[in-house]
Design a protein around this motif. Sequence first.
Motif, short mmCIF file in Angstrom:
data_model
loop_
_atom_site.label_atom_id
_atom_site.label_comp_id
_atom_site.label_asym_id
_atom_site.label_seq_id
_atom_site.Cartn_x
_atom_site.Cartn_y
_atom_site.Cartn_z
N PHE A 2 1.80 6.74 -0.78
CA PHE A 2 0.81 7.54 -1.65
C PHE A 2 1.37 8.88 -2.00
CE2 PHE A 2 -3.89 9.05 -1.72
CZ PHE A 2 -3.73 9.09 -3.19
N ILE A 3 1.79 9.06 -3.12
CA ILE A 3 2.28 10.57 -3.26
C ILE A 3 1.39 11.27 -4.18
CG2 ILE A 3 4.45 11.66 -4.06
CD1 ILE A 3 4.93 9.63 -1.60
N THR A 4 1.12 12.44 -3.78
CA THR A 4 0.38 13.38 -4.65
C THR A 4 1.01 14.65 -5.37
OG1 THR A 4 -0.54 14.63 -2.93
CG2 THR A 4 -1.90 12.77 -3.86
N PHE A 5 0.60 15.04 -6.47
CA PHE A 5 1.31 16.28 -6.92
C PHE A 5 0.29 17.35 -7.15
CE2 PHE A 5 3.43 12.65 -8.03
CZ PHE A 5 4.97 12.84 -7.90
N LYS A 30 8.56 -0.08 -9.12
CA LYS A 30 7.03 -0.23 -9.58
C LYS A 30 6.31 0.89 -8.96
CE LYS A 30 4.06 -4.24 -10.05
NZ LYS A 30 2.95 -4.70 -9.20
N TYR A 31 5.30 1.57 -9.82
CA TYR A 31 4.30 2.40 -9.38
C TYR A 31 3.12 2.12 -10.13
CZ TYR A 31 5.40 4.60 -13.87
OH TYR A 31 5.54 4.72 -15.07
N LYS A 76 -11.77 3.89 -4.14
CA LYS A 76 -12.47 2.49 -4.11
C LYS A 76 -11.90 1.59 -5.27
CE LYS A 76 -15.62 2.89 -0.75
NZ LYS A 76 -17.01 2.33 -0.26
N GLU A 77 -11.69 2.18 -6.22
CA GLU A 77 -11.76 1.29 -7.42
C GLU A 77 -10.17 0.90 -7.73
OE1 GLU A 77 -14.24 2.46 -10.90
OE2 GLU A 77 -12.97 1.18 -12.03
N THR A 78 -9.42 1.97 -7.54
CA THR A 78 -7.92 1.68 -7.66
C THR A 78 -6.91 2.06 -6.68
OG1 THR A 78 -7.70 3.72 -8.81
CG2 THR A 78 -8.40 2.10 -10.51
N VAL A 79 -6.90 3.31 -6.12
CA VAL A 79 -5.93 3.63 -5.31
C VAL A 79 -5.72 2.76 -3.99
CG1 VAL A 79 -5.27 5.57 -3.87
CG2 VAL A 79 -5.75 5.92 -6.16
N ALA A 80 -7.14 2.57 -3.29
CA ALA A 80 -7.01 1.88 -2.10
C ALA A 80 -6.45 0.43 -2.22
CB ALA A 80 -8.54 1.81 -1.21
N PRO A 81 -7.09 -0.27 -3.22
CA PRO A 81 -6.62 -1.82 -3.50
C PRO A 81 -5.01 -1.53 -3.69
CG PRO A 81 -8.44 -1.33 -4.68
CD PRO A 81 -8.06 0.10 -4.06
N LEU A 88 3.67 1.60 -4.77
CA LEU A 88 3.76 3.17 -4.67
C LEU A 88 2.81 3.67 -5.59
CD1 LEU A 88 5.42 5.73 -4.23
CD2 LEU A 88 6.92 4.89 -6.23
N VAL A 89 1.83 4.36 -5.21
CA VAL A 89 0.69 5.21 -6.10
C VAL A 89 1.01 6.73 -6.01
CG1 VAL A 89 -1.66 5.60 -6.20
CG2 VAL A 89 -0.87 3.46 -5.22
N LEU A 90 0.98 6.99 -7.31
CA LEU A 90 1.29 8.51 -7.77
C LEU A 90 0.07 9.16 -8.19
CD1 LEU A 90 4.70 8.39 -9.79
CD2 LEU A 90 4.39 8.35 -7.19
#
Length: 204
Positions: A2-5, A30-31, A76-81, A88-90
Amino acid sequence: MFITFEGCEGVGKSRQIHMLEEYLKQNKIKYYLTREPGGTLVSEQIRNVILDGRNIAMADECEALLYAAARVQLLKETVAPKLESGELVLCDRYIDSSLAYQGYARELGVEFVEKINDYAIKNFMPDYTIFLNLTPEQAFKRKGGADKTDRLELSGMEFHKKVYEGYLDLSKKYKERFIVIDASGEKDETHQKIINALKEKGVI
Ligand code: TYD
């Protein structure tokens, strides 16, 4: 992962995220990219309330709670699942924006903001946070400059300086997580720094 900007206004965050996306696509990595506040139907509606210019009466505490509310919905709706399925979540802005803007600049205090966000994000802290380091003065200069005679622009600048100081403090407090990228050079240089850092951390 999990990467944040993160970064102050006008540092080129959107452009850099776009350039990173191009790189990931070319390299078939894939991200999932999302943004805050927003990213879901509910959170985008909360975003509209927060950013609506008519809501000048909004209390700082209300603002901080709304950001946290938008965040928990997105999580709850997107990041966690997505994270749970190994993607890979940005995310363009996350908890550190609340800490820097509401905690430091609005002076609600980091503790207060951390406390309300504990409910919202629980164990979902970013693995790494890319902080694009450019002072608000540099960012304004790049944009063509703020009007030094304009009272609002100047008070705006004071606010953005506090945001910036907040980010610097956070980058020291969470130095394992923060990746500080000097964003004062050309956009391609900054892009390369981001790629190198993500490679070094084994993210890509
Ligand atoms: P946006 O137009 O998305 O700005 P940017 O392109 O700079 O990311 O607007 C989001 C604004 O909300 C931005 O000024 C930062 C602010 N913000 C907070 O104050 N607290 C937060 O928790 C988040 C996520 C954003």
